[in-house]
Motif scaffolding. Structure first.
Motif, PDB file in Angstrom:
ATOM      1  N   THR A 107      99.191 -59.436  -1.930  1.00 35.52           N
ATOM      2  CA  THR A 107      98.602 -59.477  -3.274  1.00 35.52           C
ATOM      3  C   THR A 107      97.645 -58.305  -3.411  1.00 35.52           C
ATOM      4  N   LEU A 108      97.342 -57.960  -4.637  1.00 34.63           N
ATOM      5  CA  LEU A 108      96.332 -56.937  -4.920  1.00 34.63           C
ATOM      6  C   LEU A 108      95.242 -57.586  -5.730  1.00 34.63           C
ATOM      7  N   PRO A 109      94.053 -57.574  -5.325  1.00 36.01           N
ATOM      8  CA  PRO A 109      93.539 -57.184  -4.011  1.00 36.01           C
ATOM      9  C   PRO A 109      93.974 -58.183  -2.927  1.00 36.01           C
ATOM     10  N   PRO A 110      93.984 -57.764  -1.662  1.00 39.33           N
ATOM     11  CA  PRO A 110      94.480 -58.610  -0.568  1.00 39.33           C
ATOM     12  C   PRO A 110      93.674 -59.886  -0.331  1.00 39.33           C
ATOM     13  N   ASP A 111      92.392 -59.843  -0.682  1.00 36.70           N
ATOM     14  CA  ASP A 111      91.549 -61.029  -0.452  1.00 36.70           C
ATOM     15  C   ASP A 111      91.398 -61.876  -1.708  1.00 36.70           C
ATOM     16  N   LYS A 112      92.280 -61.703  -2.676  1.00 41.19           N
ATOM     17  CA  LYS A 112      92.217 -62.459  -3.929  1.00 41.19           C
ATOM     18  C   LYS A 112      92.360 -63.955  -3.653  1.00 41.19           C
ATOM     19  N   LYS A 113      91.480 -64.736  -4.248  1.00 42.82           N
ATOM     20  CA  LYS A 113      91.510 -66.198  -4.082  1.00 42.82           C
ATOM     21  C   LYS A 113      92.640 -66.772  -4.924  1.00 42.82           C
ATOM     22  N   LEU A 114      93.504 -67.582  -4.298  1.00 45.39           N
ATOM     23  CA  LEU A 114      94.629 -68.220  -4.988  1.00 45.39           C
ATOM     24  C   LEU A 114      94.552 -69.735  -4.819  1.00 45.39           C
ATOM     25  N   SER A 115      94.998 -70.436  -5.842  1.00 43.45           N
ATOM     26  CA  SER A 115      95.073 -71.899  -5.720  1.00 43.45           C
ATOM     27  C   SER A 115      96.292 -72.256  -4.868  1.00 43.45           C
ATOM     28  N   LYS A 116      96.386 -73.491  -4.475  1.00 43.92           N
ATOM     29  CA  LYS A 116      97.510 -73.935  -3.641  1.00 43.92           C
ATOM     30  C   LYS A 116      98.839 -73.770  -4.380  1.00 43.92           C
ATOM     31  N   ILE A 117      98.872 -74.095  -5.636  1.00 43.65           N
ATOM     32  CA  ILE A 117     100.118 -73.954  -6.395  1.00 43.65           C
ATOM     33  C   ILE A 117     100.481 -72.481  -6.546  1.00 43.65           C
ATOM     34  N   GLU A 118      99.469 -71.629  -6.727  1.00 43.07           N
ATOM     35  CA  GLU A 118      99.736 -70.192  -6.815  1.00 43.07           C
ATOM     36  C   GLU A 118     100.286 -69.651  -5.495  1.00 43.07           C
ATOM     37  N   ILE A 119      99.744 -70.151  -4.385  1.00 38.24           N
ATOM     38  CA  ILE A 119     100.237 -69.742  -3.064  1.00 38.24           C
ATOM     39  C   ILE A 119     101.703 -70.136  -2.911  1.00 38.24           C
ATOM     40  N   LEU A 120     102.042 -71.358  -3.291  1.00 39.60           N
ATOM     41  CA  LEU A 120     103.435 -71.818  -3.178  1.00 39.60           C
ATOM     42  C   LEU A 120     104.370 -71.005  -4.070  1.00 39.60           C
ATOM     43  N   ARG A 121     103.969 -70.774  -5.296  1.00 41.96           N
ATOM     44  CA  ARG A 121     104.817 -70.013  -6.216  1.00 41.96           C
ATOM     45  C   ARG A 121     105.003 -68.568  -5.749  1.00 41.96           C
ATOM     46  N   LEU A 122     103.918 -67.967  -5.276  1.00 42.06           N
ATOM     47  CA  LEU A 122     104.005 -66.603  -4.776  1.00 42.06           C
ATOM     48  C   LEU A 122     104.875 -66.537  -3.522  1.00 42.06           C
ATOM     49  N   ALA A 123     104.788 -67.553  -2.651  1.00 42.44           N
ATOM     50  CA  ALA A 123     105.617 -67.603  -1.451  1.00 42.44           C
ATOM     51  C   ALA A 123     107.095 -67.704  -1.825  1.00 42.44           C
ATOM     52  N   ILE A 124     107.414 -68.502  -2.830  1.00 45.31           N
ATOM     53  CA  ILE A 124     108.797 -68.629  -3.292  1.00 45.31           C
ATOM     54  C   ILE A 124     109.313 -67.286  -3.796  1.00 45.31           C
ATOM     55  N   CYS A 125     108.508 -66.613  -4.601  1.00 44.04           N
ATOM     56  CA  CYS A 125     108.920 -65.307  -5.140  1.00 44.04           C
ATOM     57  C   CYS A 125     109.084 -64.282  -4.016  1.00 44.04           C
ATOM     58  N   TYR A 126     108.148 -64.290  -3.079  1.00 36.55           N
ATOM     59  CA  TYR A 126     108.197 -63.317  -1.989  1.00 36.55           C
ATOM     60  C   TYR A 126     109.414 -63.549  -1.089  1.00 36.55           C
ATOM     61  N   ILE A 127     109.723 -64.793  -0.787  1.00 35.48           N
ATOM     62  CA  ILE A 127     110.906 -65.114   0.027  1.00 35.48           C
ATOM     63  C   ILE A 127     112.178 -64.695  -0.718  1.00 35.48           C
ATOM     64  N   SER A 128     112.221 -64.943  -2.030  1.00 35.83           N
ATOM     65  CA  SER A 128     113.377 -64.500  -2.822  1.00 35.83           C
ATOM     66  C   SER A 128     113.513 -62.993  -2.779  1.00 35.83           C
ATOM     67  N   TYR A 129     112.381 -62.288  -2.914  1.00 30.90           N
ATOM     68  CA  TYR A 129     112.403 -60.819  -2.855  1.00 30.90           C
ATOM     69  C   TYR A 129     112.932 -60.344  -1.492  1.00 30.90           C
ATOM     70  N   LEU A 130     112.439 -60.939  -0.405  1.00 33.03           N
ATOM     71  CA  LEU A 130     112.881 -60.546   0.942  1.00 33.03           C
ATOM     72  C   LEU A 130     114.376 -60.812   1.130  1.00 33.03           C
ATOM     73  N   ASN A 131     114.877 -61.920   0.627  1.00 34.42           N
ATOM     74  CA  ASN A 131     116.316 -62.216   0.679  1.00 34.42           C
ATOM     75  C   ASN A 131     117.106 -61.151  -0.061  1.00 34.42           C
ATOM     76  N   HIS A 132     116.594 -60.748  -1.230  1.00 36.51           N
ATOM     77  CA  HIS A 132     117.273 -59.736  -2.039  1.00 36.51           C
ATOM     78  C   HIS A 132     117.306 -58.395  -1.279  1.00 36.51           C
ATOM     79  N   VAL A 133     116.199 -58.047  -0.638  1.00 31.45           N
ATOM     80  CA  VAL A 133     116.120 -56.795   0.113  1.00 31.45           C
ATOM     81  C   VAL A 133     117.107 -56.817   1.273  1.00 31.45           C
ATOM     82  N   LEU A 134     117.248 -57.940   1.947  1.00 34.56           N
ATOM     83  CA  LEU A 134     118.180 -58.038   3.072  1.00 34.56           C
ATOM     84  C   LEU A 134     119.630 -57.977   2.615  1.00 34.56           C
ATOM     85  N   ASP A 135     119.915 -58.491   1.443  1.00 30.39           N
ATOM     86  CA  ASP A 135     121.291 -58.510   0.930  1.00 30.39           C
ATOM     87  C   ASP A 135     121.762 -57.121   0.494  1.00 30.39           C
ATOM     88  N   VAL A 136     120.873 -56.269   0.110  1.00 25.82           N
ATOM     89  CA  VAL A 136     121.256 -54.945  -0.410  1.00 25.82           C
ATOM     90  C   VAL A 136     121.604 -53.999   0.678  1.00 25.82           C
TER      91      VAL A 136
END
Length: 136
Positions: A107-136
């Motif tokens: 995240t930008l900034p790296p020490d940005k405070k996130l709620s638990k739901i924000e952490i989960l949603r961001l983790a889902i997006c990041y995992i999807s992004y990593l899957n997409h990068v591996l598939d290409v």
């Protein structure tokens, strides 16, 4: 039932209902001699049962439903303290897992405070992004 002049009440056989009422305090199941009585009229078994406070409590709780007994057991201070301790440990472990997951998310900034739901949603997006990068 009438008594003959040569019979006493003790000599007479007890009927089923009399047996239950006389010996029910002792758990003798109808056997004679289990409910020895003193001059006070209270059987010795009943006196010994009254002398044990745990037994009186158990007898009071026997008529309650399983759910009501559970509710009363959970109302004790000892149970509440133990439950609160277990819950505190569980929540601390949960929060530590979120903190570890948060460290892995960019995240930008790296020490940005996130709620638990924000952490989960961001983790889902990041995992999807990593899957997409591996598939290409």
């Amino acid at each position: 039932m009438m008594l003959n002049s040569d019979q006493t009440e003790i000599d007479m056989p007890l009927t089923h209902s009399e047996t239950e009422s006389v010996f029910s305090d002792c758990g003798a199941g109808g056997g004679r001699g289990g409910g020895v009585e003193e001059a006070s009229g209270i059987s010795l078994c009943a006196q010994s049962r009254l002398a044990e406070p745990g037994e009186a409590l158990k007898k009071d709780l026997q008529h309650l439903s399983r759910e009501e007994r559970r509710r009363r057991r959970r109302a004790t201070a000892k149970y509440r303290t133990a439950h609160a301790t277990r819950e505190r440990i569980r929540v601390e472990a949960f929060n530590m897992a979120f903190a570890e997951l948060r460290k892995l998310l960019p995240t930008l900034p790296p020490d940005k405070k996130l709620s638990k739901i924000e952490i989960l949603r961001l983790a889902i997006c990041y995992i999807s992004y990593l899957n997409h990068v591996l598939d290409v």
